[in-house]
Write a protein that holds these residues in place. Structure first.
Motif, PDB file in Angstrom:
ATOM      1  N   SER A 232      16.647  15.167  27.523  1.00 58.53           N
ATOM      2  CA  SER A 232      15.728  16.148  26.964  1.00 58.53           C
ATOM      3  C   SER A 232      16.314  16.777  25.704  1.00 58.53           C
ATOM      4  O   SER A 232      17.499  17.084  25.624  1.00 58.53           O
ATOM      5  CB  SER A 232      15.438  17.255  27.989  1.00 58.53           C
ATOM      6  OG  SER A 232      14.706  18.301  27.391  1.00 58.53           O
ATOM      7  N   TYR A 233      15.459  16.970  24.699  1.00 60.05           N
ATOM      8  CA  TYR A 233      15.911  17.563  23.446  1.00 60.05           C
ATOM      9  C   TYR A 233      16.214  19.051  23.609  1.00 60.05           C
ATOM     10  O   TYR A 233      16.842  19.664  22.737  1.00 60.05           O
ATOM     11  CB  TYR A 233      14.846  17.360  22.360  1.00 60.05           C
ATOM     12  CG  TYR A 233      13.596  18.195  22.564  1.00 60.05           C
ATOM     13  CD1 TYR A 233      13.443  19.434  21.941  1.00 60.05           C
ATOM     14  CD2 TYR A 233      12.560  17.744  23.377  1.00 60.05           C
ATOM     15  CE1 TYR A 233      12.306  20.201  22.120  1.00 60.05           C
ATOM     16  CE2 TYR A 233      11.423  18.492  23.558  1.00 60.05           C
ATOM     17  CZ  TYR A 233      11.298  19.713  22.931  1.00 60.05           C
ATOM     18  OH  TYR A 233      10.154  20.459  23.119  1.00 60.05           O
ATOM     19  N   LYS A 234      15.778  19.655  24.715  1.00 59.92           N
ATOM     20  CA  LYS A 234      16.011  21.087  24.934  1.00 59.92           C
ATOM     21  C   LYS A 234      17.352  21.372  25.603  1.00 59.92           C
ATOM     22  O   LYS A 234      17.704  22.531  25.799  1.00 59.92           O
ATOM     23  CB  LYS A 234      14.889  21.668  25.801  1.00 59.92           C
ATOM     24  CG  LYS A 234      13.541  21.732  25.123  1.00 59.92           C
ATOM     25  CD  LYS A 234      12.535  22.420  26.031  1.00 59.92           C
ATOM     26  CE  LYS A 234      11.176  22.555  25.339  1.00 59.92           C
ATOM     27  NZ  LYS A 234      10.192  23.261  26.204  1.00 59.92           N
ATOM     28  N   LYS A 235      18.090  20.307  25.946  1.00 60.52           N
ATOM     29  CA  LYS A 235      19.308  20.541  26.729  1.00 60.52           C
ATOM     30  C   LYS A 235      20.350  21.343  25.950  1.00 60.52           C
ATOM     31  O   LYS A 235      21.075  22.158  26.530  1.00 60.52           O
ATOM     32  CB  LYS A 235      19.894  19.216  27.186  1.00 60.52           C
ATOM     33  CG  LYS A 235      20.441  18.331  26.067  1.00 60.52           C
ATOM     34  CD  LYS A 235      21.011  17.031  26.640  1.00 60.52           C
ATOM     35  CE  LYS A 235      21.569  16.137  25.551  1.00 60.52           C
ATOM     36  NZ  LYS A 235      22.087  14.868  26.113  1.00 60.52           N
ATOM     37  N   TYR A 236      20.435  21.143  24.628  1.00 63.12           N
ATOM     38  CA  TYR A 236      21.449  21.858  23.863  1.00 63.12           C
ATOM     39  C   TYR A 236      21.125  23.340  23.750  1.00 63.12           C
ATOM     40  O   TYR A 236      22.029  24.186  23.708  1.00 63.12           O
ATOM     41  CB  TYR A 236      21.598  21.228  22.482  1.00 63.12           C
ATOM     42  CG  TYR A 236      22.159  19.831  22.547  1.00 63.12           C
ATOM     43  CD1 TYR A 236      23.496  19.613  22.891  1.00 63.12           C
ATOM     44  CD2 TYR A 236      21.361  18.723  22.290  1.00 63.12           C
ATOM     45  CE1 TYR A 236      24.017  18.335  22.974  1.00 63.12           C
ATOM     46  CE2 TYR A 236      21.880  17.436  22.370  1.00 63.12           C
ATOM     47  CZ  TYR A 236      23.200  17.247  22.720  1.00 63.12           C
ATOM     48  OH  TYR A 236      23.705  15.982  22.814  1.00 63.12           O
ATOM     49  N   LYS A 237      19.855  23.671  23.699  1.00 63.15           N
ATOM     50  CA  LYS A 237      19.454  25.079  23.711  1.00 63.15           C
ATOM     51  C   LYS A 237      19.857  25.716  25.038  1.00 63.15           C
ATOM     52  O   LYS A 237      20.351  26.845  25.067  1.00 63.15           O
ATOM     53  CB  LYS A 237      17.944  25.187  23.509  1.00 63.15           C
ATOM     54  CG  LYS A 237      17.427  26.620  23.528  1.00 63.15           C
ATOM     55  CD  LYS A 237      15.918  26.662  23.360  1.00 63.15           C
ATOM     56  CE  LYS A 237      15.415  28.094  23.435  1.00 63.15           C
ATOM     57  NZ  LYS A 237      13.932  28.160  23.309  1.00 63.15           N
ATOM     58  N   ALA A 238      19.643  24.989  26.123  1.00 61.24           N
ATOM     59  CA  ALA A 238      20.018  25.508  27.443  1.00 61.24           C
ATOM     60  C   ALA A 238      21.527  25.675  27.558  1.00 61.24           C
ATOM     61  O   ALA A 238      22.008  26.665  28.106  1.00 61.24           O
ATOM     62  CB  ALA A 238      19.505  24.566  28.530  1.00 61.24           C
ATOM     63  N   LYS A 240      23.648  26.242  25.120  1.00 54.51           N
ATOM     64  CA  LYS A 240      24.027  27.417  24.334  1.00 54.51           C
ATOM     65  C   LYS A 240      23.779  28.707  25.113  1.00 54.51           C
ATOM     66  O   LYS A 240      24.581  29.637  25.060  1.00 54.51           O
ATOM     67  CB  LYS A 240      23.245  27.437  23.012  1.00 54.51           C
ATOM     68  CG  LYS A 240      23.672  26.374  22.017  1.00 54.51           C
ATOM     69  CD  LYS A 240      22.836  26.447  20.756  1.00 54.51           C
ATOM     70  CE  LYS A 240      23.230  25.367  19.766  1.00 54.51           C
ATOM     71  NZ  LYS A 240      22.388  25.402  18.535  1.00 54.51           N
ATOM     72  N   GLU A 307      10.958  31.467  27.248  1.00 53.20           N
ATOM     73  CA  GLU A 307       9.685  31.332  26.531  1.00 53.20           C
ATOM     74  C   GLU A 307       8.512  31.843  27.361  1.00 53.20           C
ATOM     75  O   GLU A 307       7.628  32.531  26.854  1.00 53.20           O
ATOM     76  CB  GLU A 307       9.471  29.871  26.133  1.00 53.20           C
ATOM     77  CG  GLU A 307      10.474  29.370  25.108  1.00 53.20           C
ATOM     78  CD  GLU A 307      10.227  27.929  24.734  1.00 53.20           C
ATOM     79  OE1 GLU A 307       9.232  27.355  25.236  1.00 53.20           O
ATOM     80  OE2 GLU A 307      11.020  27.376  23.961  1.00 53.20           O
ATOM     81  N   THR A 356      13.955  24.708  33.309  1.00 51.62           N
ATOM     82  CA  THR A 356      14.328  24.671  31.899  1.00 51.62           C
ATOM     83  C   THR A 356      15.365  25.714  31.584  1.00 51.62           C
ATOM     84  O   THR A 356      15.609  26.041  30.426  1.00 51.62           O
ATOM     85  CB  THR A 356      13.073  24.904  31.016  1.00 51.62           C
ATOM     86  OG1 THR A 356      12.481  26.139  31.372  1.00 51.62           O
ATOM     87  CG2 THR A 356      12.081  23.800  31.169  1.00 51.62           C
TER      88      THR A 356
END
Length: 358
Positions: A232-238, A240, A307, A356
């Motif tokens: 998932s492209y959101k993994k790096y946000k998570a 952080k 979000e 998420t």
């Protein structure tokens, strides 16, 4: 918490201290002056910023989330603990600069709210860490364990743990007079109260820092390992966000626990000296006050950065606006009625919020 209920011991000369050849008592007047000027200001600031943030979290969770999962139950309890804690700060702010004027019964009430809010907040930070660990690392195998019923049961258990951890201070705290000043203070029983004080200092270090930190590091380290395997492209946000949560906890709690540990060594006479006593007294006041800021940050790092939570927060503000301002607000925040409906539907079919992470 120690300094506010034990403040009289650092605001007056220490006549029980062994000074060797110097028979004069250690004058902690500079620590007293520092506390009178510094503590009321910081307590007031934490109250001003912590009160609305935690109230908003509770309003959103109750109005829109309706506590349908374990995560929301823990977030509500954490916000309640922080709210309970910040509500005591105006009284401690006045006490730090003046004296206790509200009587013995209210002294007991305030210390109960203070201690339950303090330890309760730590307990629910632990539960939130474990909940996220189960939701991400064991998303399939333990999905059925993350029920509302189990969330309520685990919350009750943690409230019991927080109560047990708070009992010594709750029981021994009472009003009294020290050098003509009325205080709401922890008076330890017996001829040698040192054992009780050392026990509470040790309890603060272990239960208030070491155990939560170990659990958080373990849970979030495993979460990061799992997320790195995810495409998932959101993994790096998570990731952080995880790093931020751990760093914030470490930065705000470590200094106070170091000061508490050094105070234990001073009480055991491993560390000696009047100047050390003065500096350590000031350090305890400063570092304990720094930990209070954490209850202002909890709504941000555990709720507002999500979000879906921001969506519901916008809906809450939107519902409070006059009709003439609603359309302007929707356009500004890009939350039209259609977006509201779509987001809520996706939330109901898109799984748990903690899947998420935020």
């Amino acid at each position: 918490m120690m300094n506010r209920t034990e403040a009289p011991l650092i605001m007056y000369p220490d006549f029980n201290y062994d000074y060797g050849d110097d028979d004069s008592p250690c004058d902690l007047g500079s620590a007293k002056i520092f506390g009178e000027k510094f503590l009321p200001v910081l307590y007031s600031l934490v109250f001003v910023f912590g009160l609305p943030g935690n109230m908003l979290v509770m309003c959103v969770l109750i109005k829109y989330k309706r506590l349908k999962n374990m995560t929301n139950i823990y977030l509500l309890n954490l916000a309640f603990c922080d709210l309970l804690f910040v509500l005591t700060l105006p009284f401690w702010a006045y006490f730090a600069a003046n004296e206790w004027i509200w009587g013995d019964v209210f002294c007991k009430i305030i210390i109960v709210a203070d201690m339950l809010g303090y330890y309760g907040g730590l307990m629910f930070i632990i539960l939130i860490s474990i909940d996220r660990y189960l939701a991400i690392v064991h998303a399939v195998s333990l999905a059925r364990a993350r029920t509302v019923r189990n969330g309520i049961i685990s919350s009750i258990v943690m409230w019991c743990v927080a109560t047990f951890a708070s009992l010594p201070t709750m029981v021994f705290n009472e009003t009294g007079s020290i050098d003509g000043r009325k205080v709401c203070h922890t008076f330890y029983p017996g001829e040698n109260p040192l054992s009780w004080k050392l026990f509470i200092l040790f309890k603060d270090n272990v239960l208030g820092f070491f155990i939560p930190m170990v659990i958080m590091v373990f849970c979030y380290a495993r979460i990061i390992q799992t997320l790195l395997k995810n495409k998932s492209y959101k993994k790096y946000k998570a990731i952080k966000m995880i790093v931020a949560v751990v760093i914030v906890f470490f930065v705000f709690w470590t200094p106070y626990n170091i000061a508490t540990f050094l105070e234990s060594l001073r009480e055991l006479e491993v560390l000696t000296g009047c100047q050390l006593h003065i500096h350590l007294s000031i350090a305890q006041q400063v570092t304990e006050s720094i930990t209070f800021i954490h209850c202002c940050l909890n709504p941000i790092i555990y709720a507002f950065l999500g979000e879906r939570f921001r969506l519901h927060l916008c809906r809450l503000f939107h519902s409070c606006l006059s009709p003439s301002l609603k359309y302007e607000a929707c356009d500004k925040f890009k939350f039209s009625s259609r977006y509201f409906v779509t987001s809520i539907r996706s939330q109901s079919s898109g799984g748990d919020e903690s899947s998420t992470f935020m």
